[in-house]
Motif scaffolding. Structure first.
Motif, mmCIF file in Angstrom:
data_model
loop_
_atom_site.group_PDB
_atom_site.id
_atom_site.type_symbol
_atom_site.label_atom_id
_atom_site.label_comp_id
_atom_site.label_asym_id
_atom_site.label_seq_id
_atom_site.Cartn_x
_atom_site.Cartn_y
_atom_site.Cartn_z
ATOM 1 N N GLY A 57 0.846 -1.384 0.142
ATOM 2 C CA GLY A 57 0.038 -0.003 -0.163
ATOM 3 C C GLY A 57 0.953 1.380 -0.016
ATOM 4 N N TYR A 58 1.768 1.160 0.877
ATOM 5 C CA TYR A 58 2.945 2.240 0.690
ATOM 6 C C TYR A 58 3.414 2.498 -0.888
ATOM 7 C CZ TYR A 58 3.579 2.105 5.770
ATOM 8 O OH TYR A 58 3.314 2.071 7.231
ATOM 9 N N LEU A 59 3.840 1.611 -1.414
ATOM 10 C CA LEU A 59 4.358 1.705 -2.599
ATOM 11 C C LEU A 59 3.289 2.138 -3.744
ATOM 12 C CD1 LEU A 59 6.244 -1.651 -3.091
ATOM 13 C CD2 LEU A 59 7.009 0.581 -2.190
ATOM 14 N N GLU A 60 2.029 1.587 -3.627
ATOM 15 C CA GLU A 60 0.989 2.322 -4.357
ATOM 16 C C GLU A 60 0.801 3.657 -4.267
ATOM 17 O OE1 GLU A 60 -1.668 -1.881 -5.045
ATOM 18 O OE2 GLU A 60 -2.104 -0.349 -3.448
ATOM 19 N N ARG A 61 0.686 4.031 -3.056
ATOM 20 C CA ARG A 61 0.637 5.522 -2.533
ATOM 21 C C ARG A 61 1.559 6.462 -3.165
ATOM 22 N NH1 ARG A 61 -0.415 7.346 3.945
ATOM 23 N NH2 ARG A 61 -0.481 9.393 3.528
ATOM 24 N N ALA A 62 2.935 5.907 -3.199
ATOM 25 C CA ALA A 62 4.012 6.731 -3.411
ATOM 26 C C ALA A 62 4.202 6.808 -4.898
ATOM 27 C CB ALA A 62 5.137 6.094 -2.775
ATOM 28 N N GLY A 63 3.350 6.023 -5.466
ATOM 29 C CA GLY A 63 3.714 5.828 -7.278
ATOM 30 C C GLY A 63 4.877 4.803 -7.618
ATOM 31 N N ILE A 64 5.244 4.142 -6.742
ATOM 32 C CA ILE A 64 6.290 3.032 -7.108
ATOM 33 C C ILE A 64 5.336 2.060 -7.919
ATOM 34 C CG2 ILE A 64 7.858 1.251 -6.296
ATOM 35 C CD1 ILE A 64 8.828 3.902 -5.986
ATOM 36 N N GLN A 65 5.980 1.477 -9.009
ATOM 37 C CA GLN A 65 5.450 0.590 -9.957
ATOM 38 C C GLN A 65 6.122 -0.859 -10.124
ATOM 39 O OE1 GLN A 65 5.197 2.779 -13.653
ATOM 40 N NE2 GLN A 65 4.290 4.415 -12.887
ATOM 41 N N TYR A 66 7.472 -0.679 -9.695
ATOM 42 C CA TYR A 66 8.245 -1.969 -9.450
ATOM 43 C C TYR A 66 9.011 -1.978 -8.143
ATOM 44 C CZ TYR A 66 6.489 -2.544 -14.312
ATOM 45 O OH TYR A 66 5.821 -2.591 -15.673
ATOM 46 N N ALA A 67 9.307 -2.896 -7.805
ATOM 47 C CA ALA A 67 10.129 -3.090 -6.472
ATOM 48 C C ALA A 67 10.833 -4.642 -6.304
ATOM 49 C CB ALA A 67 9.337 -2.874 -5.148
ATOM 50 N N ASN A 68 11.986 -4.535 -5.835
ATOM 51 C CA ASN A 68 12.656 -5.827 -5.573
ATOM 52 C C ASN A 68 12.368 -6.148 -4.095
ATOM 53 O OD1 ASN A 68 14.091 -6.134 -7.782
ATOM 54 N ND2 ASN A 68 16.081 -6.063 -6.978
ATOM 55 N N VAL A 69 11.942 -7.426 -3.730
ATOM 56 C CA VAL A 69 11.664 -7.734 -2.659
ATOM 57 C C VAL A 69 12.919 -8.437 -1.942
ATOM 58 C CG1 VAL A 69 10.073 -9.627 -1.293
ATOM 59 C CG2 VAL A 69 8.929 -8.324 -3.401
#
Length: 350
Positions: A57-69
């Motif tokens: 949810g943080y990523l979506e709110r911040a506009g992040i579209q891809y991330a490494n886990v």
């Protein structure tokens, strides 16, 4: 090179940066924040993690579209059991597979709808590499097709010396050959934390990274944080970027990561130091990744993530258009993973 992998998110075209991939990006009107957080720890050193869906949810709110886990390179033993008859209340930190299992299970149970996720094996103990191949096989057996990355693994991390961590030796690095061969076979990048040195001895640990690159030139190696750390706040930028340039020129499979606010605090935010890094990043942007390096514990709030995102995105506004597209808009990340994806072109001025 396009790699086989398990898709864990939506395509670029339907994400927030624009309705179509062909739509250009207007730097004058849109944010200079990056959209790929390639360095994000979904598990902490100690204690409970921020719930997986909350972090997404943080990523979506911040506009992040891809991330490494990522998990975390090393974890406090007292949180995951006792080993070889040792004390259960020990504060020693050691690598563990626990976080990789947790991350894989979270991805299996909670598929992301709006953020593309790449899962990394963070368990490797680079000082004792003999079990790495077997443990890779265990993770692949339990979660086939999930893992496409390895790291962040610690070659030398001075911040952990007080917790029992020791630098890898040249003998250790020679013994990496079996798992490095497997990474080459699978075309998996290896992300390494390897301190350059410290303010008392700026080049103290550089020979370790040089040995890795010389010994394994055909492996894709991502060097975290440009080799910097809080133990090295005063590296001379001309010398630093010169050494990095020489290594990038000699080793075409070397990539760099500019995550972590230590770079902002001591280098990128300093007007006299920043130009050296802007010039360097403009030249090598097709092999540069970025990210927040947030370690998401249960106490990590959205404001902390957003602040880290702002700090680690700060340098983007000074980059030329080509470097901005590669780094901030993620084209270098797509290229590294062999994805058939294109970041938007930068809008040209009329």
């Amino acid at each position: 090179m396009k790699r086989g992998w398990r898709w864990l998110g939506l395509s670029w075209a339907v994400l927030a940066i624009g309705t179509e991939a062909a739509q250009c990006f207007d730097r004058a009107a849109q944010s200079h924040r990056f959209v790929v957080d390639s360095h994000l720890h979904f598990q902490p050193f100690s204690g409970p993690a921020l719930p997986h869906e909350e972090l997404i949810g943080y990523l979506e709110r911040a506009g992040i579209q891809y991330a490494n886990v990522y998990g975390i390179g090393q974890t406090r033993i007292q949180d995951w059991g006792c080993f070889h008859g040792g004390r259960c209340d020990s504060d020693v930190i050691m690598p563990t597979m626990k976080n990789d299992f947790l991350n894989a299970k979270n991805l299996a149970d909670h598929p992301s709808r709006n953020v593309g996720l790449t899962l990394s094996m963070t368990f490797p103990d680079l000082q004792h590499p003999d079990t790495i191949v077997d443990r890779m096989d265990i993770l692949d057996s339990e979660f086939p097709g999930f893992f496409q990355w390895m790291g962040e693994a610690n070659v030398v991390k001075q911040a952990l010396f007080v917790w029992g961590h020791e630098p890898a030796t040249l003998e250790d690095i020679d013994a990496w050959a079996p798992f490095m061969a497997k990474l080459r076979e699978r075309q998996m990048p290896l992300a390494l934390h390897s301190d350059f040195g410290n303010d008392q001895d700026p080049l103290k640990y550089l020979p370790l990274m040089q040995a890795i690159l010389e010994r394994y030139p055909d492996n894709v190696v991502v060097w975290m944080h440009l080799g910097m750390s809080r133990e090295q706040r005063d590296m001379e930028p001309r010398q630093h970027t010169r050494i990095l340039s020489e290594l990038m020129d000699e080793y075409p499979n070397l990539w760099l990561d500019i995550s972590w606010n230590v770079l902002y605090d001591y280098y990128f935010s300093e007007p006299t130091r920043r130009p050296f890094y802007v010039d360097f990043l403009n030249q090598y942007s097709d092999r540069v990744l970025t990210g927040t390096d947030i370690v998401a514990s249960e106490h990590t709030g959205y404001s902390q993530y957003e602040r880290a995102l702002d700090d680690t995105s700060y340098i983007n506004q000074f980059l030329d258009d080509n470097a901005f597209r590669n780094i901030a808009l993620g084209q270098s990340y797509f290229n590294l993973l062999g994805w058939d994806k294109s970041a938007p072109a930068i809008c040209t001025k009329e």
